[in-house]
Design a protein around this motif. Structure first.
Motif, PDB file in Angstrom:
ATOM      1  N   VAL A  17       7.685   0.763  -7.879  1.00 50.94           N
ATOM      2  CA  VAL A  17       6.364   0.985  -8.460  1.00 50.94           C
ATOM      3  C   VAL A  17       6.402   0.289  -9.819  1.00 50.94           C
ATOM      4  O   VAL A  17       7.349   0.462 -10.578  1.00 50.94           O
ATOM      5  CB  VAL A  17       6.061   2.486  -8.650  1.00 50.94           C
ATOM      6  N   GLN A  18       5.401  -0.511 -10.103  1.00 45.82           N
ATOM      7  CA  GLN A  18       5.330  -1.202 -11.387  1.00 45.82           C
ATOM      8  C   GLN A  18       4.004  -0.884 -12.054  1.00 45.82           C
ATOM      9  O   GLN A  18       2.985  -0.709 -11.388  1.00 45.82           O
ATOM     10  CB  GLN A  18       5.470  -2.710 -11.186  1.00 45.82           C
ATOM     11  N   GLN A  61       1.524   1.083  -5.559  1.00 40.58           N
ATOM     12  CA  GLN A  61       0.826   2.328  -5.873  1.00 40.58           C
ATOM     13  C   GLN A  61       0.934   3.340  -4.733  1.00 40.58           C
ATOM     14  O   GLN A  61       0.934   4.553  -4.963  1.00 40.58           O
ATOM     15  CB  GLN A  61      -0.639   2.048  -6.197  1.00 40.58           C
ATOM     16  N   ASP A  62       1.083   2.848  -3.507  1.00 38.39           N
ATOM     17  CA  ASP A  62       1.183   3.728  -2.341  1.00 38.39           C
ATOM     18  C   ASP A  62       2.444   4.586  -2.354  1.00 38.39           C
ATOM     19  O   ASP A  62       2.537   5.559  -1.617  1.00 38.39           O
ATOM     20  CB  ASP A  62       1.104   2.915  -1.045  1.00 38.39           C
ATOM     21  N   LYS A  63       3.418   4.252  -3.207  1.00 41.68           N
ATOM     22  CA  LYS A  63       4.653   5.024  -3.308  1.00 41.68           C
ATOM     23  C   LYS A  63       4.550   6.168  -4.325  1.00 41.68           C
ATOM     24  O   LYS A  63       5.493   6.935  -4.491  1.00 41.68           O
ATOM     25  CB  LYS A  63       5.816   4.102  -3.689  1.00 41.68           C
ATOM     26  N   ILE A  64       3.411   6.288  -4.992  1.00 39.64           N
ATOM     27  CA  ILE A  64       3.257   7.310  -6.027  1.00 39.64           C
ATOM     28  C   ILE A  64       2.787   8.625  -5.416  1.00 39.64           C
ATOM     29  O   ILE A  64       1.871   8.662  -4.618  1.00 39.64           O
ATOM     30  CB  ILE A  64       2.244   6.859  -7.103  1.00 39.64           C
ATOM     31  N   LYS A  76       3.311  11.939 -12.073  1.00 42.13           N
ATOM     32  CA  LYS A  76       3.393  10.913 -11.034  1.00 42.13           C
ATOM     33  C   LYS A  76       4.849  10.481 -10.850  1.00 42.13           C
ATOM     34  O   LYS A  76       5.522  10.081 -11.800  1.00 42.13           O
ATOM     35  CB  LYS A  76       2.538   9.695 -11.404  1.00 42.13           C
ATOM     36  N   PHE A  77       5.297  10.593  -9.592  1.00 43.76           N
ATOM     37  CA  PHE A  77       6.667  10.284  -9.210  1.00 43.76           C
ATOM     38  C   PHE A  77       6.674   9.195  -8.146  1.00 43.76           C
ATOM     39  O   PHE A  77       5.728   9.058  -7.381  1.00 43.76           O
ATOM     40  CB  PHE A  77       7.332  11.518  -8.596  1.00 43.76           C
ATOM     41  N   CYS A  78       7.776   8.471  -8.033  1.00 45.15           N
ATOM     42  CA  CYS A  78       7.981   7.557  -6.911  1.00 45.15           C
ATOM     43  C   CYS A  78       8.488   8.381  -5.727  1.00 45.15           C
ATOM     44  O   CYS A  78       9.429   9.177  -5.875  1.00 45.15           O
ATOM     45  CB  CYS A  78       8.998   6.480  -7.270  1.00 45.15           C
ATOM     46  N   THR A  79       7.886   8.186  -4.558  1.00 44.94           N
ATOM     47  CA  THR A  79       8.290   8.943  -3.371  1.00 44.94           C
ATOM     48  C   THR A  79       9.660   8.536  -2.856  1.00 44.94           C
ATOM     49  O   THR A  79      10.281   9.299  -2.121  1.00 44.94           O
ATOM     50  CB  THR A  79       7.264   8.778  -2.239  1.00 44.94           C
TER      51      THR A  79
END
Length: 145
Positions: A17-18, A61-64, A76-79
């Motif tokens: 995620v960036q 963004q889909d990994k948040i 907000k976390f990375c999955t």
């Protein structure tokens, strides 16, 4: 036109995620509240408060995933890697609070921390350094206003 830009990311080695902000933060502070410290797993959190209009997720963004650590606090976390990157707080709807350790190292973040907040909540094993910055037992607005 300003070329100011600060980039951040999660800890994923592939496809992180960036995100970035393109204007100096409203403020940066050291937070010792139990919500921040327990969520990040450290004795303090360094928070850059940036305007939503200048903050953007630029990749994956889909990994948040959102986690409401409090009713008014949306983290907000990375999955994939679990990195806690930033949060939104209901009391500040126009700002995103970015965890500074997720930002590129060695770049100008736009300013430096100006105070310690929630010092009454600090972990008993942590000693606040004698850095001359103001210390506040709870929340205190920035001196930058």
């Amino acid at each position: 036109m300003s070329n100011f830009i600060v980039k951040g990311k999660c800890r994923c080695e592939e496809n992180p995620v960036q995100f970035q902000y393109t204007k100096e933060p409203f403020e940066i502070h050291y937070c010792l509240c139990t919500d921040c410290t327990e969520t990040c797993g450290g004795s303090l959190a360094i928070i850059a408060v940036v305007e939503n209009a200048e903050f953007e997720v630029t990749a994956n963004q889909d990994k948040i995933k959102n986690f409401d650590s409090l009713e008014t606090c949306h983290r907000k976390f990375c999955t994939e890697c679990g990195c806690h990157m930033f949060l939104n707080v209901d009391a500040y709807p126009d700002h995103t609070l970015v965890h500074v350790p997720t930002l590129e190292r060695g770049v100008d973040l736009g300013q430096t921390p100006d105070r310690w907040v929630f010092t009454d909540s600090k972990h008993p094993m942590f000693t606040i350094p004698d850095d001359g910055l103001p210390r506040h037992s709870g929340w205190e607005a920035t001196s930058n206003t």
